[in-house]
Design an enzyme around this catalytic site. Sequence first.
Site, PDB file in Angstrom:
ATOM      1  N   GLU A 133       1.755  -0.426  -5.012  1.00  0.00           N
ATOM      2  CA  GLU A 133       0.815   0.634  -5.343  1.00  0.00           C
ATOM      3  C   GLU A 133       1.721   1.865  -5.509  1.00  0.00           C
ATOM      4  O   GLU A 133       2.172   2.427  -4.515  1.00  0.00           O
ATOM      5  CB  GLU A 133      -0.208   0.844  -4.230  1.00  0.00           C
ATOM      6  CG  GLU A 133      -1.226   1.909  -4.591  1.00  0.00           C
ATOM      7  CD  GLU A 133      -2.201   2.193  -3.459  1.00  0.00           C
ATOM      8  OE1 GLU A 133      -3.403   2.404  -3.742  1.00  0.00           O
ATOM      9  OE2 GLU A 133      -1.784   2.212  -2.284  1.00  0.00           O
TER      10      GLU A 133
ATOM     11  N   ASP B 191       0.834  -1.190   0.000  1.00  0.00           N
ATOM     12  CA  ASP B 191       0.000   0.000   0.000  1.00  0.00           C
ATOM     13  C   ASP B 191       0.878   1.253   0.000  1.00  0.00           C
ATOM     14  O   ASP B 191       1.860   1.344   0.754  1.00  0.00           O
ATOM     15  CB  ASP B 191      -0.895  -0.016   1.251  1.00  0.00           C
ATOM     16  CG  ASP B 191      -1.767   1.209   1.375  1.00  0.00           C
ATOM     17  OD1 ASP B 191      -2.632   1.387   0.512  1.00  0.00           O
ATOM     18  OD2 ASP B 191      -1.559   1.973   2.332  1.00  0.00           O
TER      19      ASP B 191
END
Length: 736
Positions: A384, A348
């Site tokens: 990401e 993330d």
Amino acid sequence: MTTSDVRVWPGHPHPLGATWDGRGVNFALFSAHAERVELCLFDARGRETRVELPEYTDEVWHGYLPEVGPGQVYGYRVHGPHAPDRGHWFNPHKLLLDPYARALTGRLDWSGPHFCFQLGHPRADLSFCTRDNAATMLKAVVVDPAAGGPDTGTPPRHPWHTSVLYEMHVRGFTMRHPDVHESYRGTFAGLSTRAVADHLRALGITAVELLPVHAFVHDRHLVVKGLSNYWGYNPISFFAPHPGYLASGSLDEVRTFVRGMHDAGIEVILDVVYNHTGEGSQMGPMLSFRGIDNASYYRLVPGNRRYYMDSSGCGNTLNFRHHRVIQLVMDSLRYWVQEMGVDGFRFDLAAAMGRDVGHFDRDASFLAAARQDPVLSRVKMIAEPWDVGEGGYQLGQFPPGWAEWNDRYRDTVRGFWRGDGGQVPDLATRLTGSSDIFGRRGRKPWASINFVTAHDGFTLADLVSYDRKHNDANGEDNRDGTDDNRSWNHGVEGPTTDHDITTLRRRQRVNLLATLLLSQGVPMLLAGDEFGHSQGGNNNPYCQDNRTTWLDWDRITPEERRLTRLVSWLIRLRRTHSVFHRDRFLRGKVVPGTEIIDSKWVNADGRERQVSDWENGDTRFVGLLLRGAAGCYYVTATGEPRPDDSFLICMNAGDEPLTCQLPALDDGGAWLPLLDTADGPVLAGAPASEDGDAYPMAGRSLVLFRRLPVGADGPEAVVGPAARGRRQSGVAGDSS
């Protein structure tokens, strides 16, 4: 028991955490700025005994307790300066979690005093709270690593280019599953149910990508509203699984789930959040890192270290300039691979992990460490590739060996099928692996993780049913969530009984799914998209732990089951024919050793696209010819590889029908229609078309053709147009 009753020996500074050696437990805690550390032991009644760790070596506080064993509940109290302007928030009145804890017990009760300052004080974060929080605080548990637990099986190790990912939530996937026992729903035990594995295996995916499973906290402001941090992007531990995901409380549940997936030929990828923690900004709670060594664990504002540098948007950012932070993350990753059996990670806001000195650096310490690590270099690593800090958008900038979520793919495919102008040139690049982004440093098409939907945003059903977000239930007056959805409601906002609209919406879902699964790169599906899961237009349901996000298995209609089978058929087609998952970028050039051009772009009239065609922003048609014999293979029913067939993908995103003239090849073969999204039913005996034949395409449709060599028979059953053959129930696989 009193402190004097507990025997404590010097112990060792390594390994960090609580380590049982069969006779006792070694406790080791890093803190460069602490002045004293107390180990707090809790008995079954919650009574606390404090033991001061006797040794300090290389900035690690440590001690060995010969009378302590597995199952011991513990925490820490860390003494040091309370000097917020220098980045120090030490407060021994607050019980703290061990960053290396393998298991947690209890729950965080926000009625307790978990803030190191006095709430309501005029200068709150500069005040000092002396109330004790132990009674309402999560606590760590000593585990026995030698106990092992279930074997996690043999990792499938699917090559990147053959992978198909499936993003899913541990809790939401089974909370309403009729074949999962109520006591197991929402847990790893529920995911280990045979019905779950059967669905995933039948679908044909190669890996599940689980939303965060590290222990996380539910933000206080959400709990006050009766909501929760459902997605789990608010971690407080990087080793311990979230207690709510364990029906039995045992780590064996995780290993059992991983074993079940491996036995089904499915890899397990974890979505991990190492960019920030659940302690938030300087106005957040003190739960672990802040009270252990705030100035080491977090990036602080130079010259005003009371405040955090926040490139995560969550109040704080972990300090990847510090070697102990890198060690923590590396140790955590290796633990999940070696002890829990997982096959990879999706990071993330990964750009935050590449900020050694403020700006992103592809050669940053953590990225370099992960790349050379003998364990992590062999598993799947997905970034990401952005955060919210300055220069945070870094798509395509991660090192070789990494794959990246490609939001350019998402936006372009959505825009094209919505009918936006000027999308075709960019779409062509996205369909062929995004070489403009990833075609450097020896990277391959699999570096692009292609997706149309993900947990963050509309589901597929909502993407074709809503023009705007509907996030009122989140309690933020619909201000949260993106407004750039590139969605289209097709005439009515939300549910409708209008037959024409519902038919077009279904077709658009198939168009989007077929585009995704026929593109070069690695496709990622969102759980529930294969059978029409809707969140009522909520594009940011991070706090909705309820029927909004839980998959409703009982309400899957026959029409949706046909969609599920179609997705399965497409995945099997992709897996069988390597022309759809090349390990090199398409160049539109002759492939060495074959004398065949690997691909060609064609117009609706069958001729090759010219520069003027690419510059026409009004066109809504694109045709891609993929030459299988140009270095690709096809696996026959008997397992024999042979040169692959050619395929033609035609896409018409305009409202009006058109006639597609099939291009001519020099092999004397014919074109067999496999899929026409305007009609959809399964057919048997669909006739092949000759070179130059005109094929009628409806508006908003995709047609897939397979090139049949001279004398070859087509598949016994294909997905194709209703007007050209006999209907047959179900979706057939590629049986040739």
